[in-house]
Scaffold this motif. Structure first.
Motif, mmCIF file in Angstrom:
data_model
loop_
_atom_site.group_PDB
_atom_site.id
_atom_site.type_symbol
_atom_site.label_atom_id
_atom_site.label_comp_id
_atom_site.label_asym_id
_atom_site.label_seq_id
_atom_site.Cartn_x
_atom_site.Cartn_y
_atom_site.Cartn_z
ATOM 1 N N UNK A 128 0.763 -1.195 -0.082
ATOM 2 C CA UNK A 128 -0.067 -0.090 0.102
ATOM 3 C C UNK A 128 0.965 1.252 -0.108
ATOM 4 N N UNK A 129 1.111 2.022 -1.046
ATOM 5 C CA UNK A 129 1.924 3.108 -1.228
ATOM 6 C C UNK A 129 1.116 4.065 -2.063
ATOM 7 N N UNK A 130 1.463 5.444 -2.133
ATOM 8 C CA UNK A 130 0.986 6.433 -2.837
ATOM 9 C C UNK A 130 0.796 5.915 -4.459
ATOM 10 N N UNK A 131 1.941 5.032 -4.789
ATOM 11 C CA UNK A 131 1.972 4.811 -6.165
ATOM 12 C C UNK A 131 0.848 3.605 -6.514
ATOM 13 N N UNK A 132 0.476 2.817 -5.387
ATOM 14 C CA UNK A 132 -0.303 1.626 -5.715
ATOM 15 C C UNK A 132 -1.759 2.020 -5.428
ATOM 16 N N UNK A 133 -1.911 3.237 -4.804
ATOM 17 C CA UNK A 133 -3.256 3.749 -4.266
ATOM 18 C C UNK A 133 -4.314 3.660 -5.900
ATOM 19 N N UNK A 134 -5.379 2.945 -5.745
ATOM 20 C CA UNK A 134 -6.345 3.043 -6.989
ATOM 21 C C UNK A 134 -5.519 2.387 -8.153
ATOM 22 N N UNK A 135 -4.491 1.540 -8.068
ATOM 23 C CA UNK A 135 -3.678 1.103 -9.113
ATOM 24 C C UNK A 135 -5.051 0.485 -10.178
ATOM 25 N N UNK A 136 -5.764 -0.343 -9.389
ATOM 26 C CA UNK A 136 -6.879 -0.851 -10.287
ATOM 27 C C UNK A 136 -8.103 -0.070 -10.368
ATOM 28 N N UNK A 161 -9.325 -8.816 -19.578
ATOM 29 C CA UNK A 161 -10.262 -9.351 -20.522
ATOM 30 C C UNK A 161 -11.596 -9.376 -20.237
ATOM 31 N N UNK A 162 -12.463 -9.626 -21.158
ATOM 32 C CA UNK A 162 -13.854 -9.789 -20.632
ATOM 33 C C UNK A 162 -13.979 -11.186 -20.236
ATOM 34 N N UNK A 163 -14.810 -11.252 -18.865
ATOM 35 C CA UNK A 163 -14.963 -12.569 -18.580
ATOM 36 C C UNK A 163 -14.023 -12.962 -17.639
ATOM 37 N N UNK A 164 -13.250 -12.023 -17.149
ATOM 38 C CA UNK A 164 -12.105 -12.409 -16.494
ATOM 39 C C UNK A 164 -12.345 -12.200 -14.911
ATOM 40 N N UNK A 165 -11.294 -12.548 -14.035
ATOM 41 C CA UNK A 165 -11.637 -12.625 -12.651
ATOM 42 C C UNK A 165 -10.486 -11.762 -11.916
ATOM 43 N N UNK A 166 -10.926 -11.004 -10.833
ATOM 44 C CA UNK A 166 -9.949 -10.074 -10.265
ATOM 45 C C UNK A 166 -9.957 -10.489 -8.575
ATOM 46 N N UNK A 167 -8.872 -10.549 -8.148
ATOM 47 C CA UNK A 167 -8.589 -11.078 -6.799
ATOM 48 C C UNK A 167 -7.583 -9.805 -6.112
ATOM 49 N N UNK A 168 -8.420 -9.322 -4.912
ATOM 50 C CA UNK A 168 -7.305 -8.417 -4.192
ATOM 51 C C UNK A 168 -7.254 -8.822 -2.883
ATOM 52 N N UNK A 169 -5.898 -9.293 -2.380
ATOM 53 C CA UNK A 169 -5.715 -9.770 -0.986
ATOM 54 C C UNK A 169 -4.468 -8.858 -0.570
ATOM 55 N N UNK A 170 -4.456 -7.494 -1.124
ATOM 56 C CA UNK A 170 -3.225 -6.768 -1.050
ATOM 57 C C UNK A 170 -3.520 -5.813 0.012
ATOM 58 N N UNK A 171 -3.944 -4.561 -0.390
ATOM 59 C CA UNK A 171 -4.541 -3.504 0.487
ATOM 60 C C UNK A 171 -5.802 -2.857 0.017
ATOM 61 N N UNK A 172 -6.734 -2.554 0.768
ATOM 62 C CA UNK A 172 -8.014 -1.957 0.368
ATOM 63 C C UNK A 172 -8.068 -0.953 -0.791
ATOM 64 N N UNK A 173 -7.099 0.054 -0.504
ATOM 65 C CA UNK A 173 -7.361 1.172 -1.730
ATOM 66 C C UNK A 173 -6.547 0.819 -2.904
ATOM 67 N N UNK A 174 -5.911 -0.361 -3.086
ATOM 68 C CA UNK A 174 -5.178 -0.586 -4.461
ATOM 69 C C UNK A 174 -6.180 -1.002 -5.399
ATOM 70 N N UNK A 175 -7.319 -1.341 -5.307
ATOM 71 C CA UNK A 175 -8.615 -1.676 -5.996
ATOM 72 C C UNK A 175 -9.966 -0.878 -5.921
ATOM 73 N N UNK A 176 -10.244 -0.217 -6.549
ATOM 74 C CA UNK A 176 -11.489 0.682 -6.604
ATOM 75 C C UNK A 176 -12.820 -0.269 -6.667
ATOM 76 N N UNK A 177 -13.395 -0.462 -5.459
ATOM 77 C CA UNK A 177 -14.494 -1.464 -5.189
ATOM 78 C C UNK A 177 -15.960 -0.820 -6.046
ATOM 79 N N UNK A 178 -16.035 0.632 -6.156
ATOM 80 C CA UNK A 178 -16.939 0.877 -6.995
ATOM 81 C C UNK A 178 -16.898 0.522 -8.578
ATOM 82 N N UNK A 179 -15.518 0.355 -8.894
ATOM 83 C CA UNK A 179 -15.457 0.156 -10.285
ATOM 84 C C UNK A 179 -15.598 -1.340 -10.455
#
Ligand code: NAI
Length: 443
Positions: free
Chosen positions: A247-255, A264-282
């Motif tokens: 979790x750093x300034x650079x990885x915030x909202x990385x995804x 890819x359409x139909x792919x799967x996303x897994x986030x077990x790193x830090x909460x703010x790395x992937x945007x949950x609304x997105x």
């Protein structure tokens, strides 16, 4: 509060002699009280372990001859800890105990503290540094636990198990192979190829997945994994993308929405790193639009502080989405590993002076001293201390068998292996060096 005193009531003299750690410890301000000490039997090293530190740590201390161990199930309040810590040489905490500046000021004999967990936000690191108290933690003992969970989640989501499971609980029989796949032969894209990412890579290949990874640092591929130079390229080609960045300034909202759309359409996303790395609304938007087939999220930007506090996420109630309460690293095995890892670091610091892995004392990895007494000197990092030390030792005509130095911004750590004849005079001299914080001698 339940307490277990694991100390031995009586020890015979032979045993005590064998178990001497040969330690004199003084902070600069309370030398006088310790002036007559010549050596410290291990029996007199007091260890306080809070918050139910795993028995693997207690066992290791026993195996090394430390028996004055008190293990407390819960945490202590600041005031309780201030009172209890006065005679403690080694302290073990987990995440609930606050090791504040005021607690550390009362810890006149404390040499080191172990955070038997991953993070150290609960420790006032500035005060620990100023007092020369070595703080250790265990950042990587749960690596395997997280990696196993990623593999499990990948299979569950590829088979749409969350939906099947929910239907079965509701009495519905949804037997179809439609939209369900094996992971064998599929491409796993790992973002962040550090301790966890690289472990996931090994496990994924062992079940027949093709592994690609992206990291900002040059990393050697394990097995047949392929390094991808561009993140977008990884996103375009992976069937499952898993995040393992810090979790750093650079990885915030990385995804963010833009990046997840590139998957890819139909792919799967897994986030077990830090909460703010992937945007949950997105993620929500792209699950509902069927761009993503599924997602697993273990970490959230706003996590409840305690069990049973309400948990709210915009990912709740979505199909083929697995939500877990930040448990990627939470296994009994990880706790056991943490117990061994931190206890090993504490014992090594006590017995050899090695500070590898310390977050406060500059890291020195030291050999075992041979035919010498070892002086450990922690001082404020101001110009002139080393030359003062060397001047004093040369004035004593001490035979120096080894010398090691490491500094950080605030403190310096000098270790000198010195001939046994001169060591007691050297100790007295070192105590009087200006800017001294702590001095110890190991026999
Ligand atoms: P690590 O430090 O060993 O590896 C992180 C890797 O990410 C490094 O190789 C680094 O170069 C790379 N990296 C940094 N910035 C990057 C970027 N912008 N793009 C691509 N790569 C980047 O860390 P470790 O131990 O593997 O942990 C990874 C994450 O997992 C951390 O965020 C940690 O907090 C989290 N974690 C979560 C747990 C859970 O219970 N869910 C348990 C343990 C760790």
């Amino acid at each position: 509060m339940e307490m277990v005193n694991t100390g031995l009531k009586s020890v015979n003299k032979k045993l005590m002699a064998r178990h001497q750690v040969g330690l004199i410890c003084c902070t600069y301000d309370y030398f006088c009280a310790m002036e007559n000490a010549t050596s410290y039997p291990k029996e007199k090293i007091n260890i306080l372990l809070l918050e139910g530190v795993h028995p693997s740590a207690i066992q290791l201390f026993h195996d090394h001859g430390y028996h004055s161990i008190e293990s407390v199930k819960g945490s202590l309040t600041e005031e309780e800890l201030r009172n209890r810590i006065r005679n403690i040489h080694l302290l073990g905490i987990r995440s609930k105990t606050q090791l504040t500046g005021s607690v550390l000021q009362s810890a006149g004999k404390l040499l080191a503290a172990g955070a038997f967990c991953i993070g150290t936000n609960q420790v006032d690191m500035k005060s620990a540094i100023a007092s020369g108290i070595a703080i250790f933690n265990s950042p990587y003992s749960n690596t395997r636990s997280v990696a196993e969970m990623v593999i499990g989640l990948s299979i569950m989501l590829a088979r749409r198990i969350p939906e099947k499971n929910q239907a079965a609980h509701l009495g519905l029989w949804d037997k179809t192979s439609e939209g369900c796949n094996e992971v064998r032969g599929k491409t796993l894209g790992i973002i962040g190829y550090g301790h966890i990412g690289s472990q996931v890579s090994v496990l994924a290949e062992s079940i027949g997945m093709r592994v690609v990874f992206y990291d900002v640092e040059p990393k050697l591929s394990l097995g047949n994994a392929t390094r991808i130079a561009q993140l977008d390229q990884l996103l375009k080609t992976s069937d499952i993308v898993t995040l393992h960045v810090p979790g750093t300034a650079d990885t915030k909202n990385l995804m963010d929405l833009n990046r997840i759309r590139k998957m890819k359409k139909g792919s799967i996303l897994i986030n077990l790193s830090r909460g703010d790395v992937a945007d949950t609304a997105a993620i929500r938007k792209l699950i509902l639009s069927h761009h993503l087939r599924g997602a697993a999220v273990d970490v959230f930007a706003n996590e409840p502080k305690a069990n049973n506090d309400p948990f709210v996420s915009d990912l709740q109630g979505l199909p083929n989405v697995i939500l877990t309460p930040h448990i990627g690293g939470s296994t009994m095995e990880a706790q056991e590993n943490i117990g061994i890892d931190v206890a090993t670091k504490l014992i090594s610091f006590l017995e050899t002076g090695s500070s590898t892995g310390s977050l406060s004392v500059p890291a020195l990895s030291l050999p075992v001293q041979q035919n010498a007494h070892r002086m450990l000197h922690i001082h404020r990092n101001v110009p002139g201390v080393l030359s003062e030390i060397n001047g004093l030792l040369s004035g004593l005509k001490a035979n120096i068998l080894g010398q090691y130095l490491k500094t950080n911004n605030d403190i310096g750590y000098v270790v000198v292996d010195i001939d046994k004849k001169t060591s007691s005079r050297a100790l007295s001299a070192l105590k009087n060096v200006k800017h001294t914080i702590k001095v110890r001698q190991l026999y």
